[in-house]
Every structure is written in C-alpha cells, then in structure tokens.
Write an enzyme that holds these catalytic residues in place. Structure first.
Site, PDB file in Angstrom:
ATOM      1  N   LYS A 193       0.735  -1.336  -0.035  1.00 54.98           N
ATOM      2  CA  LYS A 193      -0.070  -0.070   0.015  1.00 54.98           C
ATOM      3  C   LYS A 193       0.801   1.431   0.208  1.00 54.98           C
ATOM      4  CE  LYS A 193      -3.602   2.405   2.479  1.00 54.98           C
ATOM      5  NZ  LYS A 193      -4.669   2.206   3.687  1.00 54.98           N
ATOM      6  N   ARG A 203     -10.818   9.900   2.371  1.00 49.83           N
ATOM      7  CA  ARG A 203     -10.648  10.364   3.442  1.00 49.83           C
ATOM      8  C   ARG A 203     -11.548  11.494   3.643  1.00 49.83           C
ATOM      9  NH1 ARG A 203      -3.893  10.902   3.266  1.00 49.83           N
ATOM     10  NH2 ARG A 203      -3.607   8.656   3.174  1.00 49.83           N
ATOM     11  N   LYS A 215       1.098   9.750   5.894  1.00 45.06           N
ATOM     12  CA  LYS A 215       1.284   8.501   6.423  1.00 45.06           C
ATOM     13  C   LYS A 215       2.666   7.776   5.674  1.00 45.06           C
ATOM     14  CE  LYS A 215      -3.717   7.923   6.870  1.00 45.06           C
ATOM     15  NZ  LYS A 215      -4.788   7.053   6.798  1.00 45.06           N
ATOM     16  N   GLU A 231       7.464  -7.118   1.392  1.00 42.03           N
ATOM     17  CA  GLU A 231       6.293  -6.992   2.433  1.00 42.03           C
ATOM     18  C   GLU A 231       5.712  -8.254   1.853  1.00 42.03           C
ATOM     19  OE1 GLU A 231       4.922  -5.090   4.511  1.00 42.03           O
ATOM     20  OE2 GLU A 231       6.090  -2.953   4.342  1.00 42.03           O
ATOM     21  N   LYS A 246      -2.433  -1.396  -3.837  1.00 42.19           N
ATOM     22  CA  LYS A 246      -3.000  -0.339  -3.688  1.00 42.19           C
ATOM     23  C   LYS A 246      -2.342   0.948  -3.901  1.00 42.19           C
ATOM     24  CE  LYS A 246      -6.240   1.966  -0.519  1.00 42.19           C
ATOM     25  NZ  LYS A 246      -6.598   1.945   0.986  1.00 42.19           N
ATOM     26  N   SER A 272     -10.354   5.524  -4.539  1.00 41.23           N
ATOM     27  CA  SER A 272     -11.352   6.660  -4.457  1.00 41.23           C
ATOM     28  C   SER A 272     -10.953   7.842  -5.841  1.00 41.23           C
ATOM     29  CB  SER A 272     -11.707   7.209  -3.141  1.00 41.23           C
ATOM     30  OG  SER A 272     -10.555   7.757  -2.645  1.00 41.23           O
ATOM     31  N   TYR A 311     -15.498   1.322  -6.718  1.00 46.50           N
ATOM     32  CA  TYR A 311     -16.668   2.072  -6.384  1.00 46.50           C
ATOM     33  C   TYR A 311     -17.419   1.849  -7.572  1.00 46.50           C
ATOM     34  CZ  TYR A 311     -13.669   3.628  -2.595  1.00 46.50           C
ATOM     35  OH  TYR A 311     -12.848   3.516  -1.580  1.00 46.50           O
TER      36      TYR A 311
HETATM   37  C1  PBG Z   1      -7.093   3.600   5.579  1.00 42.97           C
HETATM   38  C2  PBG Z   1      -7.433   3.315   4.314  1.00 42.97           C
HETATM   39  C3  PBG Z   1      -7.485   4.308   3.372  1.00 42.97           C
HETATM   40  C4  PBG Z   1      -8.140   3.494   2.147  1.00 42.97           C
HETATM   41  C5  PBG Z   1      -8.542   2.262   2.525  1.00 42.97           C
HETATM   42  N1  PBG Z   1      -8.374   2.167   3.988  1.00 42.97           N
HETATM   43  C6  PBG Z   1      -6.888   5.605   3.202  1.00 42.97           C
HETATM   44  C7  PBG Z   1      -5.504   5.706   3.730  1.00 42.97           C
HETATM   45  O1  PBG Z   1      -4.823   5.023   3.813  1.00 42.97           O
HETATM   46  O2  PBG Z   1      -5.393   7.096   4.060  1.00 42.97           O
HETATM   47  C8  PBG Z   1      -8.236   4.373   0.761  1.00 42.97           C
HETATM   48  C9  PBG Z   1      -9.351   3.799  -0.256  1.00 42.97           C
HETATM   49  C10 PBG Z   1      -9.507   4.792  -1.324  1.00 42.97           C
HETATM   50  O3  PBG Z   1      -9.012   5.691  -1.478  1.00 42.97           O
HETATM   51  O4  PBG Z   1     -10.525   4.500  -1.932  1.00 42.97           O
HETATM   52  N2  PBG Z   1      -6.849   2.581   6.584  1.00 42.97           N
END
Ligand code: PBG
Length: 325
Positions: A193, A203, A215, A231, A246, A272, A311
C-alpha cells in the site's frame, strides 16, 4: 505480407476467441461507507456514493447480490465523540461496523465481507496507528488491530483486511483469530500500500484525514517496487490469504510483479481518486465513463488482479450484463 494480425480481429466472434482477459461481476468487490445516522449523506468527491445507514447498506448488499457482485468492503464513518487516541471504538462488539456486518449477513449470508482493520476511522489523530510523541507507534498498535479483527470475526466478517501497514500485524491477527476460535476467517492483507494522494476522496468520505503529518512512515514510497517483495514475503509467511496492491491503475507494474512473485491470490484497489477522476472527466463530457470504467477494470485484471475493489462495481456489473445479453 505473411503476418496479418488484423485477420484475428476481423469480427466480434473471432475477437471473442482470442480474448485474453475476462472481466465479470465475480471479480468485483464493492466498497461502501456506513454511518450511524438514518439519512444518507452524499460524498461530494465520489458521485454515486454516500455514507449510508445500516438499513440502506443492507439494501445495497441485496442490489449487489442481484447483480452478481458477491463481495463488499465495509468502512465505518464514526462520529468525532467516539474517536480517541487508541481507536478503542473499533473493538466494541456493538460498534457500527460490527452491527453492519451482522445486519448484512442476516439478510444476504452469501455476501463475502472484507472488513477494514486500521485505526484511522476511530482515531482522533486520523492515523492508522497510535500516535505517541508525534510518531506512529507500531508495537502499541498491533495488539489493538488484533482485537479489532477478533471483534469483526465475531460479528461474521469473512476476511479481516488490515490496511494499516504496521509491521508484524498479520501474524498477530492470525494468532488472535485462531485463539479466539476463528480459524476459518481469512486475512486479506493490504500488503503493498503506497502513500498515495489518490486516497483524498476516501478521506472526505470518512472524515479521516491525518490531523498532522502524513502516512509516509508506514505506507510505501510510490517510486519503490523491490520493497514490495519484502512486504509480500512477510505477509505470506505470517499467514495472509490474499495480497492487496493499492492504488490500482498507476501501479499496474506492481500488481504484475506481485502476481509473478507469489502464489496467493491478488487483489487490486481501484481507489477513490481513480474513481473520482473518471467521474469528473465524464461530467465535463471529456470521456465516456462506462467505457473508461470497463477498460480500467480490464487492465487491472490483465495486470494480474484476481479481484478488484472498485466504487464502480455495480455500474460495471450492469454494463457487463447488458453486453452479455
Ligand atoms: C485507511 C484506508 C484508506 C483507504 C482504505 N483504507 C486511506 C488511507 O490509507 O489514508 C483508501 C481507499 C480509497 O482511496 O478508496 N486505512
């Protein structure tokens, strides 16, 4: 000319014979947001998605199943009053996510539920782990994640899905699940990720942006891929059942790399921001949303994704059904 590749593209039937990548509703997982309120709250940066009541998300599960989309990923939007530094609300057996899991399973038992394990929806700091003196404390966080996972398993989750990127959490979660009597509950690990700007609309959806900092001390640098090997090796050895990459499309090479380097099934998250880009460009009349959505998902499959969190899952399922008939 001896070679004329166009001969094999001449008609739709011939093209179907040589089609290399298949996309169907069985490859799709629909992410959805639940909140405590009764009325839906539209998420402006994610047209077509809202924070839903438990009742409404159950209705969505029914629609999803009717279209053959048999996976949902659930994310709770928690009121500020319930957030704290240790995200303890995530462990509440009566908490919103747990209640949602039970409600969906009651109405649509065959729906496969992937439930997010991370502190951010519950954290007053908006981070995936516990913040101590401005640092995200790995070892303070892992036992909390393990307890959250058990609460979700108890409620009926099929795959607890740690998206937090703490070290050692897969083993801790596996041991906690087994000890609590849930050896059949799987772990989908967000293994690879990235610290991505494409999560912005998500968010907004959860109102979960970090209150300070970013992050980058836990999520990966977008320029890295060799680190992915480390990982996925760890997650495999710690007992993961699915590996997630991701975001999706900008990371097609990473999806391919993970597929080649592991025998575990691979999930890709069409996140998203990727969805929002398609919607926004289509709204301006600059692209055709339906075609671009199906093309994006096909390309994620071609890269190596066994399943795709998107989505656009229900829209894609409707389009695929229309194409088939
Ligand atoms: C956080 C989490 C995130 C997403 C899924 N789980 C956002 C982040 O890491 O800040 C993002 C999913 C998306 O953007 O559709 N645990």
């Amino acid at each position: 000319m001896l070679e004329r590749p166009r001969r094999n593209r001449r008609t739709a039937s011939i093209r179907a014979f040589i089609c290399e990548t298949h996309l169907g509703p069985e490859h799709l997982v629909l992410p959805a947001f639940v909140h405590e309120k009764q009325e839906s709250h539209a998420i402006e940066s994610m047209p077509g998605h809202s924070r839903l009541s438990v009742e409404a998300i159950v209705e969505l599960a029914v629609q999803s199943a009717a279209l053959g989309v048999m996976g949902m990923a659930l994310f709770p939007a928690i009121s500020d009053g319930k957030k704290n530094s240790h995200g303890t609300e995530g462990e509440n057996p009566q908490g919103l996510l747990q209640e949602t899991i039970r409600a969906i399973k009651k109405k649509v038992p065959s729906m496969v539920l992937f439930t997010d394990v991370a502190l951010d929806p519950y954290s007053s700091d908006g981070h995936d782990g516990v913040v101590i003196d401005g640092e995200i404390d790995n070892d303070e966080t892992v036992p909390i994640l393990a307890r959250m996972a058990v609460a979700q398993a108890q409620a009926g989750s099929d795959y607890v899905s740690p998206s937090d990127m703490m070290d050692g959490r897969i083993l801790a979660i596996r041991e906690a699940l087994d000890t609590a009597g849930f050896p059949q509950v799987g772990i989908l690990s967000y293994s690879v990720k990235y610290a991505s700007a494409f999560y912005g609309p998500f968010r907004d959806a959860l109102d979960s942006a970090p209150k300070s900092g970013d992050k980058k001390t836990y999520q990966m640098d977008p320029g890295n891929i060799r680190e992915a090997l480390r990982e996925i090796g760890l997650d495999e050895s710690e007992g993961a059942d699915f590996l997630m990459v991701k975001p999706g499309l900008p990371y097609g090479d990473v999806i391919h790399f993970v597929k080649e380097n592991s025998s575990l099934p691979v999930a890709a998250y069409h996140v998203s921001g990727e969805y929002a880009m398609l919607k926004a460009a289509a709204e301006k009349g600059w692209i055709d949303y339906d075609s671009c959505l199906l093309e994006s998902l096909t390309c994620l499959r071609r890269a190596g994704a066994d399943i795709i969190f998107t989505y656009g899952a229900l829209e894609a399922a409707r389009l695929l059904r229309a194409q088939a008939s």
